[in-house]
Design a protein around this motif. Structure first.
Motif, PDB file in Angstrom:
ATOM      1  N   VAL A  37      18.406  -6.265  -8.419  1.00 18.06           N
ATOM      2  CA  VAL A  37      19.280  -6.920  -7.438  1.00 18.06           C
ATOM      3  C   VAL A  37      19.776  -5.895  -6.420  1.00 18.06           C
ATOM      4  O   VAL A  37      19.736  -6.142  -5.204  1.00 18.06           O
ATOM      5  CB  VAL A  37      20.462  -7.625  -8.145  1.00 18.06           C
ATOM      6  N   ASP A  38      20.217  -4.731  -6.893  1.00 24.21           N
ATOM      7  CA  ASP A  38      20.687  -3.683  -5.977  1.00 24.21           C
ATOM      8  C   ASP A  38      19.577  -3.243  -5.024  1.00 24.21           C
ATOM      9  O   ASP A  38      19.797  -3.119  -3.821  1.00 24.21           O
ATOM     10  CB  ASP A  38      21.183  -2.465  -6.762  1.00 24.21           C
ATOM     11  N   ARG A  39      18.397  -3.016  -5.559  1.00 30.12           N
ATOM     12  CA  ARG A  39      17.279  -2.560  -4.726  1.00 30.12           C
ATOM     13  C   ARG A  39      16.862  -3.639  -3.728  1.00 30.12           C
ATOM     14  O   ARG A  39      16.520  -3.327  -2.583  1.00 30.12           O
ATOM     15  CB  ARG A  39      16.086  -2.145  -5.601  1.00 30.12           C
ATOM     16  N   THR A  40      16.915  -4.891  -4.146  1.00 35.41           N
ATOM     17  CA  THR A  40      16.571  -5.995  -3.241  1.00 35.41           C
ATOM     18  C   THR A  40      17.537  -6.022  -2.058  1.00 35.41           C
ATOM     19  O   THR A  40      17.116  -6.216  -0.909  1.00 35.41           O
ATOM     20  CB  THR A  40      16.608  -7.340  -3.994  1.00 35.41           C
ATOM     21  N   ARG A  41      18.800  -5.812  -2.326  1.00 41.47           N
ATOM     22  CA  ARG A  41      19.791  -5.788  -1.239  1.00 41.47           C
ATOM     23  C   ARG A  41      19.535  -4.640  -0.266  1.00 41.47           C
ATOM     24  O   ARG A  41      19.640  -4.807   0.949  1.00 41.47           O
ATOM     25  CB  ARG A  41      21.199  -5.690  -1.822  1.00 41.47           C
ATOM     26  N   VAL A  42      19.179  -3.471  -0.795  1.00 41.82           N
ATOM     27  CA  VAL A  42      18.902  -2.310   0.056  1.00 41.82           C
ATOM     28  C   VAL A  42      17.670  -2.570   0.924  1.00 41.82           C
ATOM     29  O   VAL A  42      17.690  -2.342   2.133  1.00 41.82           O
ATOM     30  CB  VAL A  42      18.716  -1.035  -0.801  1.00 41.82           C
ATOM     31  N   VAL A  43      16.599  -3.053   0.309  1.00 38.82           N
ATOM     32  CA  VAL A  43      15.354  -3.304   1.054  1.00 38.82           C
ATOM     33  C   VAL A  43      15.575  -4.398   2.096  1.00 38.82           C
ATOM     34  O   VAL A  43      15.098  -4.286   3.233  1.00 38.82           O
ATOM     35  CB  VAL A  43      14.199  -3.660   0.086  1.00 38.82           C
ATOM     36  N   ALA A  44      16.301  -5.439   1.748  1.00 39.36           N
ATOM     37  CA  ALA A  44      16.574  -6.525   2.709  1.00 39.36           C
ATOM     38  C   ALA A  44      17.386  -6.008   3.895  1.00 39.36           C
ATOM     39  O   ALA A  44      17.159  -6.426   5.037  1.00 39.36           O
ATOM     40  CB  ALA A  44      17.306  -7.668   2.009  1.00 39.36           C
ATOM     41  N   ALA A  45      18.305  -5.094   3.647  1.00 46.82           N
ATOM     42  CA  ALA A  45      19.090  -4.515   4.743  1.00 46.82           C
ATOM     43  C   ALA A  45      18.236  -3.595   5.609  1.00 46.82           C
ATOM     44  O   ALA A  45      18.405  -3.545   6.834  1.00 46.82           O
ATOM     45  CB  ALA A  45      20.291  -3.754   4.180  1.00 46.82           C
ATOM     46  N   GLU A  46      17.309  -2.866   4.992  1.00 51.53           N
ATOM     47  CA  GLU A  46      16.445  -1.940   5.733  1.00 51.53           C
ATOM     48  C   GLU A  46      15.421  -2.669   6.590  1.00 51.53           C
ATOM     49  O   GLU A  46      15.068  -2.200   7.670  1.00 51.53           O
ATOM     50  CB  GLU A  46      15.692  -1.023   4.766  1.00 51.53           C
ATOM     51  N   ILE A  47      14.947  -3.798   6.126  1.00 52.30           N
ATOM     52  CA  ILE A  47      13.818  -4.469   6.778  1.00 52.30           C
ATOM     53  C   ILE A  47      14.157  -4.899   8.212  1.00 52.30           C
ATOM     54  O   ILE A  47      13.277  -4.904   9.078  1.00 52.30           O
ATOM     55  CB  ILE A  47      13.312  -5.653   5.928  1.00 52.30           C
ATOM     56  N   VAL A  48      15.402  -5.209   8.474  1.00 55.01           N
ATOM     57  CA  VAL A  48      15.777  -5.655   9.819  1.00 55.01           C
ATOM     58  C   VAL A  48      15.729  -4.524  10.840  1.00 55.01           C
ATOM     59  O   VAL A  48      15.670  -4.778  12.042  1.00 55.01           O
ATOM     60  CB  VAL A  48      17.181  -6.311   9.826  1.00 55.01           C
ATOM     61  N   SER A  49      15.733  -3.272  10.366  1.00 54.11           N
ATOM     62  CA  SER A  49      15.715  -2.148  11.304  1.00 54.11           C
ATOM     63  C   SER A  49      14.306  -1.751  11.732  1.00 54.11           C
ATOM     64  O   SER A  49      14.154  -0.892  12.591  1.00 54.11           O
ATOM     65  CB  SER A  49      16.433  -0.943  10.684  1.00 54.11           C
ATOM     66  N   GLY A  53       5.603  -6.071  11.743  1.00 57.91           N
ATOM     67  CA  GLY A  53       4.206  -5.668  11.782  1.00 57.91           C
ATOM     68  C   GLY A  53       3.994  -4.175  11.640  1.00 57.91           C
ATOM     69  O   GLY A  53       2.858  -3.739  11.439  1.00 57.91           O
ATOM     70  N   SER A  54       5.050  -3.381  11.751  1.00 58.19           N
ATOM     71  CA  SER A  54       4.894  -1.932  11.606  1.00 58.19           C
ATOM     72  C   SER A  54       4.620  -1.590  10.141  1.00 58.19           C
ATOM     73  O   SER A  54       4.827  -2.397   9.233  1.00 58.19           O
ATOM     74  CB  SER A  54       6.151  -1.197  12.092  1.00 58.19           C
ATOM     75  N   MET A  55       4.159  -0.366   9.943  1.00 56.37           N
ATOM     76  CA  MET A  55       3.844   0.069   8.586  1.00 56.37           C
ATOM     77  C   MET A  55       5.096   0.032   7.700  1.00 56.37           C
ATOM     78  O   MET A  55       5.035  -0.408   6.547  1.00 56.37           O
ATOM     79  CB  MET A  55       3.257   1.481   8.624  1.00 56.37           C
ATOM     80  N   GLU A  56       6.222   0.474   8.239  1.00 51.90           N
ATOM     81  CA  GLU A  56       7.469   0.477   7.481  1.00 51.90           C
ATOM     82  C   GLU A  56       7.893  -0.950   7.128  1.00 51.90           C
ATOM     83  O   GLU A  56       8.347  -1.222   6.014  1.00 51.90           O
ATOM     84  CB  GLU A  56       8.594   1.158   8.279  1.00 51.90           C
ATOM     85  N   TYR A  57       7.738  -1.839   8.079  1.00 51.83           N
ATOM     86  CA  TYR A  57       8.104  -3.244   7.863  1.00 51.83           C
ATOM     87  C   TYR A  57       7.242  -3.861   6.757  1.00 51.83           C
ATOM     88  O   TYR A  57       7.759  -4.515   5.855  1.00 51.83           O
ATOM     89  CB  TYR A  57       7.928  -4.014   9.181  1.00 51.83           C
ATOM     90  N   MET A  58       5.935  -3.630   6.831  1.00 45.16           N
ATOM     91  CA  MET A  58       5.030  -4.196   5.832  1.00 45.16           C
ATOM     92  C   MET A  58       5.294  -3.610   4.437  1.00 45.16           C
ATOM     93  O   MET A  58       5.209  -4.318   3.433  1.00 45.16           O
ATOM     94  CB  MET A  58       3.570  -3.966   6.233  1.00 45.16           C
ATOM     95  N   LEU A  59       5.634  -2.325   4.390  1.00 50.03           N
ATOM     96  CA  LEU A  59       5.990  -1.691   3.119  1.00 50.03           C
ATOM     97  C   LEU A  59       7.177  -2.414   2.495  1.00 50.03           C
ATOM     98  O   LEU A  59       7.158  -2.752   1.306  1.00 50.03           O
ATOM     99  CB  LEU A  59       6.322  -0.211   3.335  1.00 50.03           C
ATOM    100  N   ARG A  60       8.200  -2.688   3.296  1.00 48.06           N
ATOM    101  CA  ARG A  60       9.404  -3.352   2.777  1.00 48.06           C
ATOM    102  C   ARG A  60       9.117  -4.809   2.389  1.00 48.06           C
ATOM    103  O   ARG A  60       9.654  -5.297   1.397  1.00 48.06           O
ATOM    104  CB  ARG A  60      10.543  -3.294   3.799  1.00 48.06           C
ATOM    105  N   VAL A  61       8.272  -5.483   3.131  1.00 48.15           N
ATOM    106  CA  VAL A  61       7.911  -6.862   2.783  1.00 48.15           C
ATOM    107  C   VAL A  61       7.197  -6.885   1.431  1.00 48.15           C
ATOM    108  O   VAL A  61       7.508  -7.718   0.565  1.00 48.15           O
ATOM    109  CB  VAL A  61       7.035  -7.512   3.890  1.00 48.15           C
TER     110      VAL A  61
END
Length: 180
Positions: A37-49, A53-61
């Motif tokens: 749950v904690d990690r999901t919150r962190v990744v969800a917050a990071e994904i908006v930045s 379609g970028s590599m970072e975005y796809m990694l987080r998805v």
């Protein structure tokens, strides 16, 4: 039953030990759920930045998808482990009752209690093994996320090392930091 007091003790202690093992597994599973749950919150917050379609975005998805699968596996494992915990507690109680019935020499009732205790205990062991199998599957998904993040970090570090320094960004002409 037998006159051996250790036979009764063994019949009662075995489910009690498995009850303890199930309790510890439930606690560990609950902690892992909290981490997901904690990690999901962190990744969800990071994904908006990141740019879509970028590599970072796809990694987080990809990580979010695996985190969702991990959470589902963990919740299933927790439900099964709780059922095992209840089964072991019931098997321990049935063993105690069966021991008391054996004292009164009620063979048919004793045999029924023995069969019920064994069946419920077997259900508990099956559940415990199933819960552990789910935990192993969840661990594999966690390792995939870790491997993907490590590979991304290696690529990022390599890119930074290959990027030429821009003029004026070198250490020449800069005042070195002094110790206070």
């Amino acid at each position: 039953m037998t006159d051996n007091p250790f036979a009764v003790l063994t019949a009662v202690v075995a489910p009690a030990i498995l009850t303890n093992a199930s309790s510890v597994l439930c606690l560990g599973t609950s902690n892992r759920i909290a981490r997901v749950v904690d990690r999901t919150r962190v990744v969800a917050a990071e994904i908006v930045s990141f740019e879509a379609g970028s590599m970072e975005y796809m990694l987080r998805v990809n990580q979010l998808e695996r985190l969702q699968a991990r959470a589902q596996l963990l919740f299933r494992a927790l439900r099964i482990t709780y059922a095992s915990l209840g089964a072991f507690a019931a098997a321990a109680l049935i063993s105690v009752i069966g021991s008391a019935i054996a004292f009164y020499d009620l063979k048919f009732v004793f045999q029924a209690a023995a069969v019920a205790g064994l069946a419920i205990g077997a259900f508990g062991v099956t559940g415990l093994v199933s819960g552990c199998v789910l935990m192993v599957r969840e661990t594999r998904l966690a390792l995939q996320n870790i491997s993907e993040e490590a590979e991304f970090a290696r690529i990022s570090i390599k890119r930074l090392a290959e990027t030429p320094s821009s003029p004026g960004s070198s250490a020449e002409g800069q005042v070195p930091l002094q110790k206070p």
